[in-house]
Design a protein around this motif. Structure first.
Motif, PDB file in Angstrom:
ATOM      1  N   SER A 126       3.248   5.599  13.310  1.00  0.00           N
ATOM      2  CA  SER A 126       2.584   6.718  12.641  1.00  0.00           C
ATOM      3  C   SER A 126       2.892   6.630  11.152  1.00  0.00           C
ATOM      4  N   THR A 127       1.866   6.436  10.342  1.00  0.00           N
ATOM      5  CA  THR A 127       2.033   6.239   8.905  1.00  0.00           C
ATOM      6  C   THR A 127       1.135   7.207   8.141  1.00  0.00           C
ATOM      7  N   SER A 128       1.669   7.767   7.076  1.00  0.00           N
ATOM      8  CA  SER A 128       0.886   8.670   6.235  1.00  0.00           C
ATOM      9  C   SER A 128       1.043   8.279   4.780  1.00  0.00           C
ATOM     10  N   LEU A 129       0.003   8.547   3.987  1.00  0.00           N
ATOM     11  CA  LEU A 129       0.022   8.252   2.564  1.00  0.00           C
ATOM     12  C   LEU A 129      -0.617   9.430   1.843  1.00  0.00           C
ATOM     13  N   ALA A 130       0.079   9.981   0.865  1.00  0.00           N
ATOM     14  CA  ALA A 130      -0.446  11.134   0.132  1.00  0.00           C
ATOM     15  C   ALA A 130      -0.034  11.041  -1.328  1.00  0.00           C
ATOM     16  N   GLY A 131      -0.917  11.502  -2.216  1.00  0.00           N
ATOM     17  CA  GLY A 131      -0.575  11.491  -3.635  1.00  0.00           C
ATOM     18  C   GLY A 131      -1.805  11.559  -4.508  1.00  0.00           C
ATOM     19  N   SER A 132      -1.594  11.308  -5.792  1.00  0.00           N
ATOM     20  CA  SER A 132      -2.680  11.399  -6.769  1.00  0.00           C
ATOM     21  C   SER A 132      -2.873  10.077  -7.488  1.00  0.00           C
ATOM     22  N   LEU A 133      -4.130   9.818  -7.854  1.00  0.00           N
ATOM     23  CA  LEU A 133      -4.507   8.659  -8.650  1.00  0.00           C
ATOM     24  C   LEU A 133      -5.053   9.170  -9.981  1.00  0.00           C
ATOM     25  N   VAL A 134      -4.496   8.712 -11.080  1.00  0.00           N
ATOM     26  CA  VAL A 134      -4.941   9.135 -12.408  1.00  0.00           C
ATOM     27  C   VAL A 134      -5.119   7.893 -13.271  1.00  0.00           C
ATOM     28  N   GLY A 135      -6.324   7.730 -13.857  1.00  0.00           N
ATOM     29  CA  GLY A 135      -6.558   6.559 -14.684  1.00  0.00           C
ATOM     30  C   GLY A 135      -7.978   6.518 -15.192  1.00  0.00           C
ATOM     31  N   THR A 136      -8.552   5.332 -15.242  1.00  0.00           N
ATOM     32  CA  THR A 136      -9.911   5.157 -15.758  1.00  0.00           C
ATOM     33  C   THR A 136     -10.722   4.300 -14.806  1.00  0.00           C
ATOM     34  N   VAL A 137     -12.051   4.454 -14.897  1.00  0.00           N
ATOM     35  CA  VAL A 137     -12.966   3.650 -14.105  1.00  0.00           C
ATOM     36  C   VAL A 137     -13.974   3.000 -15.048  1.00  0.00           C
ATOM     37  N   THR A 138     -14.259   1.720 -14.794  1.00  0.00           N
ATOM     38  CA  THR A 138     -15.209   0.973 -15.620  1.00  0.00           C
ATOM     39  C   THR A 138     -16.578   0.984 -14.949  1.00  0.00           C
ATOM     40  N   GLY A 139     -17.595   1.482 -15.651  1.00  0.00           N
ATOM     41  CA  GLY A 139     -18.927   1.573 -15.098  1.00  0.00           C
ATOM     42  C   GLY A 139     -19.685   0.260 -15.199  1.00  0.00           C
ATOM     43  N   ARG A 183      -7.834  11.711  -8.720  1.00  0.00           N
ATOM     44  CA  ARG A 183      -8.105  12.071  -7.333  1.00  0.00           C
ATOM     45  C   ARG A 183      -6.800  12.364  -6.619  1.00  0.00           C
ATOM     46  N   PHE A 184      -6.802  13.387  -5.796  1.00  0.00           N
ATOM     47  CA  PHE A 184      -5.674  13.642  -4.892  1.00  0.00           C
ATOM     48  C   PHE A 184      -6.190  13.477  -3.475  1.00  0.00           C
ATOM     49  N   ASP A 185      -5.446  12.766  -2.688  1.00  0.00           N
ATOM     50  CA  ASP A 185      -5.929  12.488  -1.342  1.00  0.00           C
ATOM     51  C   ASP A 185      -4.735  12.224  -0.423  1.00  0.00           C
ATOM     52  N   SER A 186      -4.986  12.300   0.855  1.00  0.00           N
ATOM     53  CA  SER A 186      -3.966  11.962   1.850  1.00  0.00           C
ATOM     54  C   SER A 186      -4.657  11.416   3.093  1.00  0.00           C
ATOM     55  N   ILE A 187      -4.015  10.489   3.748  1.00  0.00           N
ATOM     56  CA  ILE A 187      -4.534   9.946   4.996  1.00  0.00           C
ATOM     57  C   ILE A 187      -3.381   9.812   5.981  1.00  0.00           C
ATOM     58  N   ASP A 188      -3.704  10.012   7.257  1.00  0.00           N
ATOM     59  CA  ASP A 188      -2.746   9.840   8.341  1.00  0.00           C
ATOM     60  C   ASP A 188      -3.317   8.832   9.326  1.00  0.00           C
ATOM     61  N   SER A 189      -2.471   7.944   9.775  1.00  0.00           N
ATOM     62  CA  SER A 189      -2.921   6.909  10.697  1.00  0.00           C
ATOM     63  C   SER A 189      -1.851   6.691  11.754  1.00  0.00           C
ATOM     64  N   SER A 190      -2.268   6.560  13.007  1.00  0.00           N
ATOM     65  CA  SER A 190      -1.306   6.304  14.083  1.00  0.00           C
ATOM     66  C   SER A 190      -1.944   5.406  15.124  1.00  0.00           C
ATOM     67  N   ILE A 191      -1.104   4.640  15.811  1.00  0.00           N
ATOM     68  CA  ILE A 191      -1.594   3.719  16.825  1.00  0.00           C
ATOM     69  C   ILE A 191      -0.491   3.472  17.846  1.00  0.00           C
TER      70      ILE A 191
END
Length: 361
Positions: free
Chosen positions: A136-149, A159-167
């Motif tokens: 069971s693994t989880s990842l949560a946090g924020s990404l702050v930076g730039t994007v090239t178009g 972006r702030f996001d979190s994901i949970d994964s289990s197997i």
């Protein structure tokens, strides 16, 4: 029925090395260890006390291991996991303020055959390790930076996001071959093992129970064991070569690992002591799928152990409990782990009794 004589070596030496292979067990891919995404083939702590001492009887033995680890990491490890599963596209330049956590429970089953005929003057053993468990693994946090178009323009990105994964599934298979030599209180061994990537693995899944690529690991070890005093010390040094992961085109660098154990037999049945390990990645990660750079990892671990030898019918049982706390980690999650090992093997052969001859004149 007469009970067979127990010796400190007999239950413990019974293929604990193959039973605790690292790695040998391809630890659940995202669970916690080094290299690609912070995960390595070798599980530090696999070898322990009496690792180089030969078994005292040829034939089959079976070892079962329950392994639990709880680890966490942030920064570069979390960013590497985001990149590995494709959550950070190539046109993003971001700083990651995130944390990855994993809890893994594994059941390992090791079948080992000890040959009666010596090979190069050594006792030869062949083993196969299988694994089934949950991750069971989880990842949560924020990404702050730039994007090239598409036109080359640079825009701010957050972006702030979190994901949970289990197997829960089967892991990879690990064959192993060992040679062990005995010279009084001194014991020597060499081994070779590897990873057959047949376990549950998907490159875009956070939690896995397979490594996703082939690997080969080899090394050698030494055990000092004095049955008269009960003093024992063991150390095993090994190196892992990782092949390219075909799903990600990522190749982890060469890893070095050293497992050690020191113990005292209080009686012929009870053993107490300390265990530890050092893990260091020597070579940089590479491949067209490497977007995190060299990413060399390191971790140290240490903790207590206790063992008990007892008869099981005509066989001999050995139960060992050891625990590690991890520290000094770099580019790799750290936490704690516990190993509970049960080994069932043939007991030492009873030495023949010499008959007395009465000579009469």
């Amino acid at each position: 029925m007469k009970s067979k004589k127990l010796t400190p070596r007999t239950g413990f030496v019974c293929r604990l090395g193959a039973a605790a292979i690292a790695t040998l067990l391809a630890l659940p891919n995202d669970a916690a260890r080094a290299d690609e995404g912070g995960v390595s083939f070798w599980i530090p702590g696999f070898f322990g006390s009496l690792a180089a001492a030969p078994a005292q009887a040829p034939g089959w033995s079976v070892t079962s291991i329950y392994y639990h680890t709880s680890v966490s990491a942030g920064g570069d490890v979390a960013r590497a996991r985001e990149i590995t599963i494709g959550r950070i596209p190539a046109n993003l330049n971001v700083n990651v303020n995130a944390n990855v956590k994993a809890n893994v429970d594994l059941g390992l089953l090791v079948g080992t055959y000890t040959f009666a005929t010596p090979v190069l003057g050594a006792q030869a053993q062949a083993s196969l390790l299988g694994v089934y468990g949950s991750n069971s693994t989880s990842l949560a946090g924020s990404l702050v930076g730039t994007v090239t178009g598409p036109g080359g323009g640079v825009l701010p990105f957050s972006r702030f996001d979190s994901i949970d994964s289990s197997i829960t599934a089967f892991g990879d298979l690990l064959p192993m071959f060992q040679l062990k030599w005995n010279a009084g209180v001194h014991n020597y061994m060499t081994y070779i093992t590897g990873d057959i990537p047949v376990g549950a693995y998907q490159s875009d899944r956070l939690a896995n129970l397979g490594l996703g690529h082939w690997a080969i690991d080899a090394g050698g070890g030494y055990t000092y064991f004095n049955p008269k005093t009960g003093h024992e010390f063991s150390g095993v040094l090994g190196f892992t070569y990782n092949f390219v992961n075909p799903s990600t085109q990522y190749q982890s660098g060469v890893d070095m690992h050293f497992d050690w154990g020191a113990s005292q037999f209080l009686t012929k049945q009870w053993q107490v002591g300390l265990v530890g390990y050092a893990y260091q990645q020597l070579g940089c990660d590479s491949g067209s799928g490497d977007r995190v750079g060299c990413f060399r990892s390191r971790v140290l671990g240490a903790g207590p152990q206790v063992g008990y030898i007892f008869p099981v019918g005509d066989m001999q049982g050995y139960l060992n409990l050891k625990a590690y706390g991890e520290f000094a980690n770099e580019n790799r999650p750290a936490g704690w782990n516990v190993w509970l090992t049960f080994n069932l093997s043939p007991p030492a052969a009873t030495p023949p009794t010499r008959s007395r001859h009465i000579i009469t004149k």
